[in-house]
Design a protein around this motif. Structure first.
Motif, PDB file in Angstrom:
ATOM      1  N   VAL A   1     -30.204 -34.837  30.237  1.00  0.00           N
ATOM      2  CA  VAL A   1     -30.805 -33.456  30.660  1.00  0.00           C
ATOM      3  C   VAL A   1     -29.597 -32.762  30.785  1.00  0.00           C
ATOM      4  O   VAL A   1     -29.655 -31.306  30.162  1.00  0.00           O
ATOM      5  N   ASP A   2     -28.416 -33.080  31.330  1.00  0.00           N
ATOM      6  CA  ASP A   2     -27.190 -32.337  31.427  1.00  0.00           C
ATOM      7  C   ASP A   2     -26.752 -31.890  29.956  1.00  0.00           C
ATOM      8  O   ASP A   2     -25.993 -30.735  29.518  1.00  0.00           O
ATOM      9  N   GLU A   3     -26.559 -32.948  29.039  1.00  0.00           N
ATOM     10  CA  GLU A   3     -25.999 -32.419  27.770  1.00  0.00           C
ATOM     11  C   GLU A   3     -27.088 -31.390  26.998  1.00  0.00           C
ATOM     12  O   GLU A   3     -26.620 -30.480  26.197  1.00  0.00           O
ATOM     13  N   ILE A   4     -28.486 -31.499  27.157  1.00  0.00           N
ATOM     14  CA  ILE A   4     -29.349 -30.592  26.453  1.00  0.00           C
ATOM     15  C   ILE A   4     -28.852 -29.233  27.268  1.00  0.00           C
ATOM     16  O   ILE A   4     -28.908 -28.221  26.471  1.00  0.00           O
ATOM     17  N   ARG A   5     -28.730 -29.025  28.631  1.00  0.00           N
ATOM     18  CA  ARG A   5     -28.614 -27.834  29.245  1.00  0.00           C
ATOM     19  C   ARG A   5     -27.335 -27.151  28.741  1.00  0.00           C
ATOM     20  O   ARG A   5     -27.219 -26.037  28.583  1.00  0.00           O
ATOM     21  N   GLN A   6     -26.304 -28.079  28.448  1.00  0.00           N
ATOM     22  CA  GLN A   6     -25.164 -27.464  27.967  1.00  0.00           C
ATOM     23  C   GLN A   6     -25.246 -27.066  26.559  1.00  0.00           C
ATOM     24  O   GLN A   6     -24.652 -25.957  26.377  1.00  0.00           O
ATOM     25  N   PHE A   7     -25.732 -27.588  25.824  1.00  0.00           N
ATOM     26  CA  PHE A   7     -26.221 -27.106  24.572  1.00  0.00           C
ATOM     27  C   PHE A   7     -26.774 -25.968  24.566  1.00  0.00           C
ATOM     28  O   PHE A   7     -26.428 -24.968  23.626  1.00  0.00           O
ATOM     29  N   LEU A   8     -27.898 -25.958  25.358  1.00  0.00           N
ATOM     30  CA  LEU A   8     -28.613 -24.576  25.411  1.00  0.00           C
ATOM     31  C   LEU A   8     -27.932 -23.232  25.867  1.00  0.00           C
ATOM     32  O   LEU A   8     -28.060 -22.223  25.293  1.00  0.00           O
ATOM     33  N   SER A   9     -27.147 -23.837  26.762  1.00  0.00           N
ATOM     34  CA  SER A   9     -26.221 -22.570  27.576  1.00  0.00           C
ATOM     35  C   SER A   9     -25.207 -22.144  26.371  1.00  0.00           C
ATOM     36  O   SER A   9     -24.845 -20.799  26.219  1.00  0.00           O
ATOM     37  N   GLN A  10     -24.638 -22.793  25.698  1.00  0.00           N
ATOM     38  CA  GLN A  10     -23.769 -22.635  24.567  1.00  0.00           C
ATOM     39  C   GLN A  10     -24.480 -21.786  23.469  1.00  0.00           C
ATOM     40  O   GLN A  10     -23.781 -20.665  23.186  1.00  0.00           O
ATOM     41  N   LYS A  11     -25.540 -22.268  23.207  1.00  0.00           N
ATOM     42  CA  LYS A  11     -26.209 -21.407  22.059  1.00  0.00           C
ATOM     43  C   LYS A  11     -26.900 -20.003  22.574  1.00  0.00           C
ATOM     44  O   LYS A  11     -26.753 -19.091  21.956  1.00  0.00           O
ATOM     45  N   THR A  12     -27.421 -20.030  23.852  1.00  0.00           N
ATOM     46  CA  THR A  12     -27.453 -18.707  24.396  1.00  0.00           C
ATOM     47  C   THR A  12     -26.501 -17.853  24.631  1.00  0.00           C
ATOM     48  O   THR A  12     -26.577 -16.750  23.904  1.00  0.00           O
ATOM     49  N   LEU A  13     -25.176 -18.219  24.735  1.00  0.00           N
ATOM     50  CA  LEU A  13     -24.057 -17.311  24.894  1.00  0.00           C
ATOM     51  C   LEU A  13     -23.608 -16.869  23.653  1.00  0.00           C
ATOM     52  O   LEU A  13     -23.258 -15.795  23.349  1.00  0.00           O
ATOM     53  N   GLN A  14     -24.049 -17.770  22.343  1.00  0.00           N
ATOM     54  CA  GLN A  14     -23.764 -17.385  21.197  1.00  0.00           C
ATOM     55  C   GLN A  14     -24.534 -16.292  20.784  1.00  0.00           C
ATOM     56  O   GLN A  14     -24.144 -15.328  19.881  1.00  0.00           O
ATOM     57  N   VAL A  15     -25.788 -16.343  21.227  1.00  0.00           N
ATOM     58  CA  VAL A  15     -26.754 -15.090  20.750  1.00  0.00           C
ATOM     59  C   VAL A  15     -26.637 -13.950  21.480  1.00  0.00           C
ATOM     60  O   VAL A  15     -26.525 -12.851  20.750  1.00  0.00           O
ATOM     61  N   MET A  16     -25.812 -14.177  22.508  1.00  0.00           N
ATOM     62  CA  MET A  16     -25.712 -12.863  23.262  1.00  0.00           C
ATOM     63  C   MET A  16     -24.386 -12.180  22.728  1.00  0.00           C
ATOM     64  O   MET A  16     -24.142 -11.169  22.459  1.00  0.00           O
TER      65      MET A  16
END
Length: 48
Positions: free
Chosen positions: A33-48
């Motif tokens: 789950v921590d890996e998934i959260r980190q991945f999603l956080s990185q993708k979210t920041l890239q989108v912003m």
């Protein structure tokens, strides 16, 4: 009066359910789950 909320709220619920499904699928696939959260956080920041 309907208690369903507006379309935006319904779409948000649908999106939340989709994320829950994706998270559960990733967990079943063996991702932590921590890996998934980190991945999603990185993708979210890239989108912003």
């Amino acid at each position: 009066m309907s208690n369903q909320g507006n379309d935006g709220e319904l779409q948000a619920v649908d999106l939340d359910l989709e994320w829950v499904y994706l998270m559960m699928s990733a967990k079943k696939a063996g991702l932590k789950v921590d890996e998934i959260r980190q991945f999603l956080s990185q993708k979210t920041l890239q989108v912003m």
